[in-house]
Enzyme design. Structure first.
Site, PDB file in Angstrom:
ATOM      1  N   LEU A 297       0.953  -1.198   0.129  1.00  0.00           N
ATOM      2  CA  LEU A 297       0.064  -0.037  -0.034  1.00  0.00           C
ATOM      3  C   LEU A 297       0.935   1.269  -0.050  1.00  0.00           C
ATOM      4  O   LEU A 297       0.236   2.568  -0.001  1.00  0.00           O
ATOM      5  CB  LEU A 297      -0.994   0.341   1.237  1.00  0.00           C
ATOM      6  CG  LEU A 297      -1.892  -1.227   1.198  1.00  0.00           C
ATOM      7  CD1 LEU A 297      -2.759  -0.932   2.636  1.00  0.00           C
ATOM      8  CD2 LEU A 297      -2.946  -0.929   0.136  1.00  0.00           C
TER       9      LEU A 297
ATOM     10  N   THR B  63      10.770  -3.593   1.551  1.00  0.00           N
ATOM     11  CA  THR B  63       9.928  -4.598   2.456  1.00  0.00           C
ATOM     12  C   THR B  63      10.886  -5.828   2.674  1.00  0.00           C
ATOM     13  O   THR B  63      11.985  -5.826   1.964  1.00  0.00           O
ATOM     14  CB  THR B  63       8.701  -4.777   1.741  1.00  0.00           C
ATOM     15  OG1 THR B  63       8.798  -5.442   0.468  1.00  0.00           O
ATOM     16  CG2 THR B  63       7.883  -3.679   1.567  1.00  0.00           C
TER      17      THR B  63
ATOM     18  N   LYS C 185      15.450  -6.074   3.988  1.00  0.00           N
ATOM     19  CA  LYS C 185      15.779  -4.893   4.899  1.00  0.00           C
ATOM     20  C   LYS C 185      17.288  -4.874   5.599  1.00  0.00           C
ATOM     21  O   LYS C 185      17.939  -4.124   5.570  1.00  0.00           O
ATOM     22  CB  LYS C 185      14.985  -4.968   6.128  1.00  0.00           C
ATOM     23  CG  LYS C 185      13.375  -4.496   5.535  1.00  0.00           C
ATOM     24  CD  LYS C 185      12.456  -4.523   6.713  1.00  0.00           C
ATOM     25  CE  LYS C 185      11.103  -3.900   6.339  1.00  0.00           C
ATOM     26  NZ  LYS C 185      10.096  -4.110   7.568  1.00  0.00           N
TER      27      LYS C 185
ATOM     28  N   ASN D 234      14.782  -0.053   6.029  1.00  0.00           N
ATOM     29  CA  ASN D 234      13.462  -0.092   5.143  1.00  0.00           C
ATOM     30  C   ASN D 234      13.391   1.096   4.360  1.00  0.00           C
ATOM     31  O   ASN D 234      12.732   1.236   3.297  1.00  0.00           O
ATOM     32  CB  ASN D 234      12.057  -0.003   6.072  1.00  0.00           C
ATOM     33  CG  ASN D 234      11.749   1.332   6.791  1.00  0.00           C
ATOM     34  OD1 ASN D 234      12.859   1.865   7.332  1.00  0.00           O
ATOM     35  ND2 ASN D 234      10.487   1.424   6.945  1.00  0.00           N
TER      36      ASN D 234
ATOM     37  N   ASP E 260      10.938   1.927  10.624  1.00  0.00           N
ATOM     38  CA  ASP E 260       9.944   1.027  11.177  1.00  0.00           C
ATOM     39  C   ASP E 260       9.968   1.257  12.613  1.00  0.00           C
ATOM     40  O   ASP E 260       8.844   1.042  13.556  1.00  0.00           O
ATOM     41  CB  ASP E 260      10.452  -0.286  10.963  1.00  0.00           C
ATOM     42  CG  ASP E 260       9.966  -0.947   9.648  1.00  0.00           C
ATOM     43  OD1 ASP E 260       9.067  -0.423   8.986  1.00  0.00           O
ATOM     44  OD2 ASP E 260      10.761  -2.044   8.943  1.00  0.00           O
TER      45      ASP E 260
ATOM     46  N   GLY F 225       7.502 -13.753  17.959  1.00  0.00           N
ATOM     47  CA  GLY F 225       8.391 -13.924  16.867  1.00  0.00           C
ATOM     48  C   GLY F 225       9.728 -13.536  17.240  1.00  0.00           C
ATOM     49  O   GLY F 225       9.880 -12.408  18.238  1.00  0.00           O
TER      50      GLY F 225
ATOM     51  N   GLY G 262      11.947 -12.781  14.332  1.00  0.00           N
ATOM     52  CA  GLY G 262      12.615 -12.297  13.289  1.00  0.00           C
ATOM     53  C   GLY G 262      13.141 -11.137  13.135  1.00  0.00           C
ATOM     54  O   GLY G 262      13.330 -10.440  14.220  1.00  0.00           O
TER      55      GLY G 262
ATOM     56  N   TYR H  58      -1.161  -6.090   8.368  1.00  0.00           N
ATOM     57  CA  TYR H  58      -2.211  -5.603   7.952  1.00  0.00           C
ATOM     58  C   TYR H  58      -3.057  -5.882   6.816  1.00  0.00           C
ATOM     59  O   TYR H  58      -4.346  -5.376   6.541  1.00  0.00           O
ATOM     60  CB  TYR H  58      -1.764  -4.007   7.647  1.00  0.00           C
ATOM     61  CG  TYR H  58      -0.770  -3.946   6.660  1.00  0.00           C
ATOM     62  CD1 TYR H  58      -1.312  -3.533   5.382  1.00  0.00           C
ATOM     63  CD2 TYR H  58       0.598  -3.787   6.553  1.00  0.00           C
ATOM     64  CE1 TYR H  58      -0.469  -3.704   4.201  1.00  0.00           C
ATOM     65  CE2 TYR H  58       1.375  -3.783   5.590  1.00  0.00           C
ATOM     66  CZ  TYR H  58       0.925  -3.529   4.419  1.00  0.00           C
ATOM     67  OH  TYR H  58       1.739  -3.300   3.352  1.00  0.00           O
TER      68      TYR H  58
END
Length: 281
Positions: A22, A67, A71, A92, A107, A130, A132, A219
């Site tokens: 987006l 994205t 990164k 990013n 971010d 998570g 990552g 999202y």
């Protein structure tokens, strides 16, 4: 970092996959509100192709949004990095700086602003789900909004081990536990799992029962398994749209002035048109 430049500039978002992004809608709306004759496109680029694509760019491309999975390679390719990029080892955003590119991690600031927006400012006890690359940015963001104790719940706890040194640098007390074994209650949970990550319903419910507010960085697919678990208990749960918005605002600050902390002209109005574009996108 570059500040002044030609009236017309081109920007792109890179990643793989990229069709869902987006970012073009957000940036295009902001540029129009700012009266800038800039364009913002998208390009599918994976890790193997990144270096070649970056090296072939003409001077008309002034900056890039990155994205996953780009990164970390973007961070490595830059000639300079801002503090957030240095701390996290991820970027990013790339913006032209002299003969090369400067790396910025928006971010971190974007997530921190989103957490404040959903009422999580001052949450002292937090949990990251998570381990990552996004978990690293989440840890810095949590420290910025006041978290002093953070638990990382991961399928493979050993994968979260690199977060320990970062937590020490930030002055945050860090613990690492298996995803199915959260310890105690927290004020805030930040999920950094991909939207398609399988999560056992019982594990999700256990996390929700002791998780406070949920902010899920996903999202595109909502609710996630975790989002649904929070909703079933009547607990506050938020998708990652606010993070997407606020990190994009900081990218545009970088593209206009070189400084992710320098507010845009009439920034409230710019954010308003970006919100509308986000809903429309």
């Amino acid at each position: 970092m570059a500040a002044e430049g030609p009236a017309t500039r081109r920007f792109e978002v890179w990643g793989d996959p990229i069709t869902h992004s987006l970012s073009p809608a957000l940036h295009t709306a902001a540029y129009a509100r700012l009266g800038l004759t800039w364009t913002y496109g998208r390009r599918r680029v994976d890790e193997a192709a990144f270096a070649g694509e970056l090296g072939s760019l003409g001077a008309e491309i002034h900056g890039l949004s990155l994205t996953m999975p780009l990164k970390t390679v973007a961070h490595a390719a830059a000639r300079s990095r801002d503090e957030a990029a240095e701390l996290t080892g991820a970027a990013n955003t790339l913006v032209r700086s002299g003969a090369g590119f400067a790396a910025v991690n928006t971010d971190v600031g974007g997530l921190a602003a989103a957490l404040v927006e959903v009422g999580a400012q001052g949450a002292e006890r937090a949990r990251i789900v998570g381990a990552g690359a996004t978990a690293t940015s989440a840890l810095v963001s949590l420290q910025r909004i006041g978290a002093t104790r953070v638990e990382v719940a991961a399928r493979r706890p050993d994968a979260a081990a690199p977060l320990r040194s970062l937590a020490d640098r930030l002055g945050v007390q860090l613990s690492i536990v298996p995803l199915a074994e959260p310890v105690g209650d927290v004020d805030l949970t930040v999920s950094t799992l991909p939207g398609d990550a399988p999560v056992d319903a019982a594990d999700a419910d256990r996390l929700a029962a002791h998780g406070g507010i949920l902010f899920d960085v996903v999202y595109g697919t909502w609710p996630t398994v975790l989002g649904a678990a929070w909703q079933e208990r009547g607990l506050p749960a938020h998708p990652g749209t606010a993070m997407l918005l606020h990190q994009a605002v900081r990218q545009i600050r970088v593209f206009t002035s070189g400084d992710p902390d320098a507010e845009l002209a009439d920034e409230h109005a710019v954010i308003a048109v970006m919100r509308r574009a986000l809903v429309g996108g």
